[in-house]
Structures are given as structure tokens and as C-alpha cells.
Design an enzyme around this catalytic site. Structure first.
Site, short mmCIF file in Angstrom:
data_model
loop_
_atom_site.label_atom_id
_atom_site.label_comp_id
_atom_site.label_asym_id
_atom_site.label_seq_id
_atom_site.Cartn_x
_atom_site.Cartn_y
_atom_site.Cartn_z
N GLY A 43 0.81 -1.22 0.00
CA GLY A 43 0.00 0.00 0.00
C GLY A 43 0.84 1.26 0.00
O GLY A 43 0.55 2.23 -0.71
N CYS A 44 1.90 1.25 0.77
CA CYS A 44 2.77 2.42 0.87
C CYS A 44 3.53 2.66 -0.43
O CYS A 44 3.75 3.80 -0.83
CB CYS A 44 3.73 2.28 2.04
SG CYS A 44 2.86 2.19 3.63
N THR A 45 3.89 1.58 -1.10
CA THR A 45 4.56 1.70 -2.40
C THR A 45 3.59 2.26 -3.43
O THR A 45 3.95 3.15 -4.21
CB THR A 45 5.14 0.34 -2.84
OG1 THR A 45 6.10 -0.08 -1.86
CG2 THR A 45 5.81 0.44 -4.20
N ALA A 48 3.21 6.01 -2.64
CA ALA A 48 4.42 6.77 -2.97
C ALA A 48 4.60 6.88 -4.49
O ALA A 48 4.94 7.95 -5.01
CB ALA A 48 5.64 6.12 -2.34
#
Length: 157
Positions: A43-45, A48
């Protein structure tokens, strides 16, 4: 969750290069301050890379992007390098900045309880106040949502 009209808490944190970055350095500009749980997770990738893919539009609009997590600087450096992230990733290892932004606290995953960063985003206006707030962000398409909302905000000025 901080509300629009609230003075954005000041901070200074090291980025992925070890350079110290403060919110006040961007006074007079719009600043996206997005909090994310962990570098190099799915999710963070996605989130970002969404900011990365739209970064030219953020630059053209004069909007700074700051990503904040409780990852150490070395992990942020690797994350930025692996995904060619062109903006500051800030290390808030003790969660104090995330806490000031109501974006840090107790979480539960797979039956384990721990303290961590919540996926929230704030847009700080040129005068240092929160102008937009997003709680429990869905990573997919979030960067475009923020761009559209800041454009609408500016149209209303």
C-alpha cells in the site's frame, strides 16, 4: 484528525539523505504532508508511486510533497532509490510528529497490537494552516485526488 483551519504543527526531521527538513522552510507554498505506515510495503509503495508519477504536476502547481513514516533513514533511502521517489521521505522514528498530527497510535494486525503510523494526509496552506485533511487514505489514486482538491481550493481563492 486535525481539521481545516488548524495551525499545522511545526516539525524538523531527517530525510532519506540525512538532511534535515522543516515544515517552516516551505512557508508561502502548499505542502502535502502524507503519513504512511511502512516503506516498501504494497500500500505504501502504491501511494508513494502515485505521488512520484504525478510529481511533475505537483511541481508545476508549486506544491511540495513530504512523506513521513517511522522508518529509519536507511530504510527510506533504499525505498526512495528502489522506486525513484523524487520528494522528501522523512524519518519520524519515535512517532512524535505523526502524533502531533493525530496520525500515530495503537494498531492491530494479525492479532498483534503495536504503535504505528496511520495513513493520513494533510495539505498545509501558504500561511501554515491545515487546508485539507484526509483520514484513512486509500493509496490508489490518492495523489491525483489531492491535486484535484488543491486546484479546486485555489479556484475558490
Amino acid at each position: 484528525m486535525l481539521e481545516a483551519g488548524t495551525e499545522a504543527p511545526e516539525f524538523e526531521l531527517p530525510d532519506q539523505n540525512g538532511d534535515h527538513v522543516s515544515l517552516s522552510a516551505f512557508r508561502g507554498e502548499y505542502v502535502v504532508v502524507y503519513f504512511y505506515p511502512r516503506a516498501d510495503t504494497p500500500g505504501c509503495t502504491t501511494e508513494a508511486c502515485g505521488f512520484r508519477d504525478s510529481f511533475g504536476e505537483f511541481e508545476d502547481a508549486g506544491i511540495e510533497v513530504l512523506g513521513i513514516s517511522d522508518d529509519p533513514v536507511d530504510d527510506l533511502a533504499e525505498f526512495a532509490d528502489d522506486y525513484d521517489l523524487p520528494f522528501h521521505l522523512l524519518s519520524d522514528e519515535d512517532g512524535s510528529v505523526a502524533s502531533a498530527y493525530d496520525s500515530y497510535g495503537e494498531k492491530e494486525m494479525f492479532g498483534d497490537v503495536f504503535d504505528g503510523t496511520f495513513r493520513n494526509t494533510y495539505v498545509v496552506g501558504p500561511e501554515g494552516e491545515v487546508v485539507l485533511a484526509y483520514e484513512g487514505v486509500s493509496p490508489e489514486g490518492h495523489a491525483d485526488e489531492v491535486l484535484e482538491d488543491v486546484a479546486a481550493l485555489r479556484d475558490g481563492e
